[in-house]
Design a protein around this motif. Sequence first.
Motif, PDB file in Angstrom:
ATOM      1  N   ASP A   3       0.833  -1.208   0.000  1.00 13.86           N
ATOM      2  CA  ASP A   3       0.000   0.000   0.000  1.00 13.86           C
ATOM      3  C   ASP A   3       0.867   1.257   0.000  1.00 13.86           C
ATOM      4  N   GLU A   4       0.900   1.946  -1.131  1.00  9.54           N
ATOM      5  CA  GLU A   4       1.745   3.140  -1.251  1.00  9.54           C
ATOM      6  C   GLU A   4       1.221   4.312  -0.425  1.00  9.54           C
ATOM      7  N   SER A   5      -0.067   4.278  -0.092  1.00  9.32           N
ATOM      8  CA  SER A   5      -0.631   5.386   0.692  1.00  9.32           C
ATOM      9  C   SER A   5      -0.206   5.324   2.155  1.00  9.32           C
ATOM     10  N   GLY A   6       0.208   4.147   2.601  1.00  9.42           N
ATOM     11  CA  GLY A   6       0.611   4.005   3.999  1.00  9.42           C
ATOM     12  C   GLY A   6      -0.541   4.010   4.973  1.00  9.42           C
ATOM     13  N   VAL A   7      -1.753   3.752   4.479  1.00  9.33           N
ATOM     14  CA  VAL A   7      -2.948   3.784   5.321  1.00  9.33           C
ATOM     15  C   VAL A   7      -3.350   2.391   5.791  1.00  9.33           C
ATOM     16  N   LYS A   8      -3.307   1.428   4.873  1.00  7.84           N
ATOM     17  CA  LYS A   8      -3.764   0.091   5.221  1.00  7.84           C
ATOM     18  C   LYS A   8      -2.862  -0.528   6.289  1.00  7.84           C
ATOM     19  N   GLY A   9      -3.495  -1.172   7.256  1.00  4.22           N
ATOM     20  CA  GLY A   9      -2.736  -1.860   8.295  1.00  4.22           C
ATOM     21  C   GLY A   9      -2.242  -0.977   9.416  1.00  4.22           C
TER      22      GLY A   9
ATOM     23  N   SER B  51      11.009   2.372   6.667  1.00  5.35           N
ATOM     24  CA  SER B  51      10.973   2.398   5.193  1.00  5.35           C
ATOM     25  C   SER B  51      11.329   1.034   4.614  1.00  5.35           C
ATOM     26  N   ALA B  52      10.788  -0.024   5.233  1.00  2.00           N
ATOM     27  CA  ALA B  52      11.103  -1.393   4.825  1.00  2.00           C
ATOM     28  C   ALA B  52       9.983  -2.018   4.000  1.00  2.00           C
ATOM     29  N   LEU B  53       9.055  -1.193   3.507  1.00  2.00           N
ATOM     30  CA  LEU B  53       7.947  -1.701   2.705  1.00  2.00           C
ATOM     31  C   LEU B  53       7.973  -1.084   1.309  1.00  2.00           C
ATOM     32  N   PRO B  54       7.549  -1.851   0.295  1.00  2.00           N
ATOM     33  CA  PRO B  54       7.277  -3.289   0.372  1.00  2.00           C
ATOM     34  C   PRO B  54       8.587  -4.070   0.371  1.00  2.00           C
ATOM     35  N   PRO B  55       8.641  -5.217   1.025  1.00  2.00           N
ATOM     36  CA  PRO B  55       9.881  -5.992   1.015  1.00  2.00           C
ATOM     37  C   PRO B  55      10.141  -6.604  -0.356  1.00  2.00           C
TER      38      PRO B  55
END
Length: 213
Positions: free
Chosen positions: A62-68, A81-85
């Motif tokens: 999720d590029e928005s950083g909202v989900k989860g 800043s380890a997403l996405p792996p």
Amino acid sequence: MDVLSDDLAPLSSLLSAYARPDARRHRLIWALDARFARLVATTSEPIIGQMRLAWWNDVLTDESGVKGQGEPLIDAMRKLSALPPSGLSQWLDGWEALMGEVDLSGYAEGRGGGLFRALVGREDVPPWLDRTGAAWALWDLSGHSADREVAGRAIDLARGYITGGRLPWPRAWRPLRIAYHLARHDIEKGRRAPAGLTPALYLRLVRVALMGR
């Protein structure tokens, strides 16, 4: 309380210590792998498991950083800043291969290759890294599967992924080199992995870390 306290196995924690200065990211990647393992172990219906893995994929990409948001592990990975792996799709496909009719080759190449890519933080890896990851994943499964027949098949299959000769492990990949050689020692003897971090396994880890194999 450390967000990793319930997810990080002692062996994963020790391997991560050899990843300094990238140890924190390694710990998060191992903790995520443990989440996937728990998901598979607690899912009896493949379709439900696939939906749960799809949720993780959506959150982790999720590029928005909202989900989860509010999930401590996800929050910690975003903060670093380890997403996405790297290797995520391959990694999830590997875990899915254990749902329903077990596909050990798909599991090995998916989980092992994907996890090792995530740990090194790169998609462009040499083919031998995927093979060493596959060997490690089968060894690890052999120590955690309650099905002795599956565990035996895993070790037999793992022999085919063992790479002869010395491999050009970069210094930054030291934790993966250690993990691979721990697995190789048992695979070559046809022996299942221990279910946890035994004194013998700990001593082997220290020896491999110091001597290289």
